[in-house]
Design an enzyme around this catalytic site. Structure first.
Site, short mmCIF file in Angstrom:
data_model
loop_
_atom_site.label_atom_id
_atom_site.label_comp_id
_atom_site.label_asym_id
_atom_site.label_seq_id
_atom_site.Cartn_x
_atom_site.Cartn_y
_atom_site.Cartn_z
N LYS A 103 1.26 4.47 -2.75
CA LYS A 103 0.26 5.69 -2.48
C LYS A 103 1.61 6.61 -2.63
CE LYS A 103 -4.29 4.80 -1.58
NZ LYS A 103 -4.63 5.40 -2.15
N TYR A 129 0.62 -0.92 -0.41
CA TYR A 129 -0.38 0.11 -0.08
C TYR A 129 0.93 1.42 -0.05
CZ TYR A 129 -4.49 3.21 1.73
OH TYR A 129 -4.56 3.86 1.84
N1 CAA Z 1 5.16 -1.59 14.42
C1 CAA Z 1 5.88 -2.78 14.87
N2 CAA Z 1 5.65 -3.79 15.09
C2 CAA Z 1 4.58 -3.61 14.96
C3 CAA Z 1 3.91 -2.70 14.43
C4 CAA Z 1 3.92 -1.32 14.09
N3 CAA Z 1 3.22 -0.38 13.66
N4 CAA Z 1 2.18 -3.45 14.16
C5 CAA Z 1 2.52 -5.11 14.66
N5 CAA Z 1 4.26 -5.10 14.43
C6 CAA Z 1 4.51 -6.08 15.39
C7 CAA Z 1 2.89 -6.69 16.86
O1 CAA Z 1 3.66 -5.69 17.44
C8 CAA Z 1 3.99 -8.44 16.99
O2 CAA Z 1 5.31 -8.56 16.45
P1 CAA Z 1 5.64 -9.56 17.87
O3 CAA Z 1 5.48 -11.17 17.07
O4 CAA Z 1 6.69 -9.43 18.13
O5 CAA Z 1 4.38 -9.48 18.77
C9 CAA Z 1 3.83 -8.25 14.94
O6 CAA Z 1 4.87 -7.04 14.27
C10 CAA Z 1 2.59 -8.49 13.71
O7 CAA Z 1 2.56 -9.98 13.92
P2 CAA Z 1 1.34 -11.07 13.42
O8 CAA Z 1 2.31 -12.22 13.61
O9 CAA Z 1 0.22 -10.22 14.67
O10 CAA Z 1 0.97 -10.34 12.59
P3 CAA Z 1 0.00 -10.40 11.59
O11 CAA Z 1 0.68 -11.27 10.16
O12 CAA Z 1 -1.63 -11.15 12.46
O13 CAA Z 1 -0.36 -8.86 10.79
C11 CAA Z 1 -1.10 -6.88 11.08
C12 CAA Z 1 -1.72 -7.99 11.59
C13 CAA Z 1 -1.76 -6.99 10.04
C14 CAA Z 1 0.27 -6.39 11.27
C15 CAA Z 1 -2.77 -5.86 11.88
O14 CAA Z 1 -1.81 -5.47 13.27
C16 CAA Z 1 -2.80 -4.52 11.29
O15 CAA Z 1 -3.87 -4.63 10.31
N6 CAA Z 1 -2.34 -4.12 11.15
C17 CAA Z 1 -2.78 -2.28 10.97
C18 CAA Z 1 -1.79 -2.12 10.02
C19 CAA Z 1 -2.20 -0.43 9.58
O16 CAA Z 1 -1.81 0.11 9.93
N7 CAA Z 1 -2.98 0.09 8.39
C20 CAA Z 1 -3.35 0.99 7.76
C21 CAA Z 1 -4.85 0.59 7.29
S1 CAA Z 1 -5.55 2.27 7.61
C22 CAA Z 1 -5.41 3.13 5.67
O17 CAA Z 1 -4.32 2.18 4.54
C23 CAA Z 1 -5.71 4.31 5.46
C24 CAA Z 1 -4.57 5.14 5.13
O18 CAA Z 1 -4.61 5.00 3.99
C25 CAA Z 1 -4.57 6.02 6.30
#
Ligand code: CAA
Length: 240
Positions: A151, A147
């Site tokens: 963008k 993404y």
């Molecule tokens: N920074 C650093 N580490 C992060 C993090 C971040 N922002 N987010 C998650 N992590 C870490 C977690 O703590 C976890 O670490 P551990 O394994 O040590 O516990 C790891 O990354 C995530 O591992 P998972 O196996 O749980 O990950 P997953 O495969 O289940 O994925 C995810 C989860 C997809 C990352 C979910 O947390 C998510 O959707 N996050 C949000 C992402 C985001 O902000 N997207 C924006 C969407 S809105 C948009 O895009 C509109 C716009 O234009 C603004």
């Protein structure tokens, strides 16, 4: 005569707010959508804005869809490239499909929509191309290599095309919304969303209508000297 505006992804979320803001500002508006027929019909019934279904990821479908819009409403003067999707995953888990789908819609889609309209805008010596990028194209975002790349690509596209359009009366600009209260942001896990809101100095998510107002300004004659620019609307979360 009223100018015609076409908004991709225009029946829901930020796109719907943009379509409505343009309608309220006096434009003839068409809203494109790709999948959700129910939401599109509801939007049409509530607003009177006609909806047209095709995927921006498909060039031929864009050319055909634009042909229909222009047959109904006349030449498109204002294109708002708003359609966008997320397929978030940490990079080690990201699949080729997740990469290709996001690039296909968010970046190729901007080419696919702008290219068929470009020569008409050049001939008429007027055009507005407004692309909705994202804060995450500016700063990058964990789990959004696809993404963020798409963008950021939209911003490069905007800056390059602005130079080509300038002499033909076409402005090409981008808006980078921050986190706006839409289905896309609501799909982020609640705990993550709370931590994002904590990083926004205004202390709240943005409203879709706040992006609609930026579009109305960029589309207007008042914005004729603004091209190749990016309006950042993110509540102070990131400055660049
Ligand atoms: N920074 C650093 N580490 C992060 C993090 C971040 N922002 N987010 C998650 N992590 C870490 C977690 O703590 C976890 O670490 P551990 O394994 O040590 O516990 C790891 O990354 C995530 O591992 P998972 O196996 O749980 O990950 P997953 O495969 O289940 O994925 C995810 C989860 C997809 C990352 C979910 O947390 C998510 O959707 N996050 C949000 C992402 C985001 O902000 N997207 C924006 C969407 S809105 C948009 O895009 C509109 C716009 O234009 C603004």
């Amino acid at each position: 005569m009223a100018r015609t505006a076409l908004v991709t992804g225009g029946s829901r979320g930020i796109g719907a707010a943009i379509a409505l803001a343009l309608k309220d500002a006096g434009y003839q508006v068409a809203a494109n959508y790709a999948g959700n027929d129910e939401a599109a019909q509801k939007f049409k019934a509530e607003t009177g804005i006609p909806v047209y279904k095709w995927s921006v990821a498909d060039y031929d479908a864009c050319a055909a869809g634009i042909g229909k819009v222009e047959a109904d409403l006349g030449p498109v003067d204002v294109l708002v490239n708003n359609a966008g999707i997320t397929r978030d995953a940490p990079f080690h888990k990201m699949t080729r499909e997740q990469w290709n789908e996001v690039i296909g819609t968010n970046l190729n889609g901007v080419f696919n929509m702008t290219h068929p309209l470009w020569n008409g805008m050049r001939e008429r010596k007027f055009g507005r191309v407004i692309t909705i990028s994202s804060i995450n194209g500016q700063k990058g975002q964990f789990a959004q290599a696809n993404y963020s790349a798409s963008k950021a690509g939209d911003l490069g596209f905007t800056k390059a095309l602005a130079q080509e359009g300038a002499r033909a009366g076409i402005t090409v600009n981008a808006i980078c919304p921050g986190y706006i209260a839409t289905d896309m942001v609501m799909a982020v896990p609640e705990k993550v969303r709370e931590s994002i809101i904590a990083q926004i100095p205004t202390g709240r998510l943005g409203e879709a209508v706040e992006i609609g107002r930026c579009v109305v300004f960029l589309a207007s004659d008042d914005a004729g000297f603004i091209t190749g620019s990016t309006i950042t609307a993110n509540g102070g979360q990131y400055f660049c």
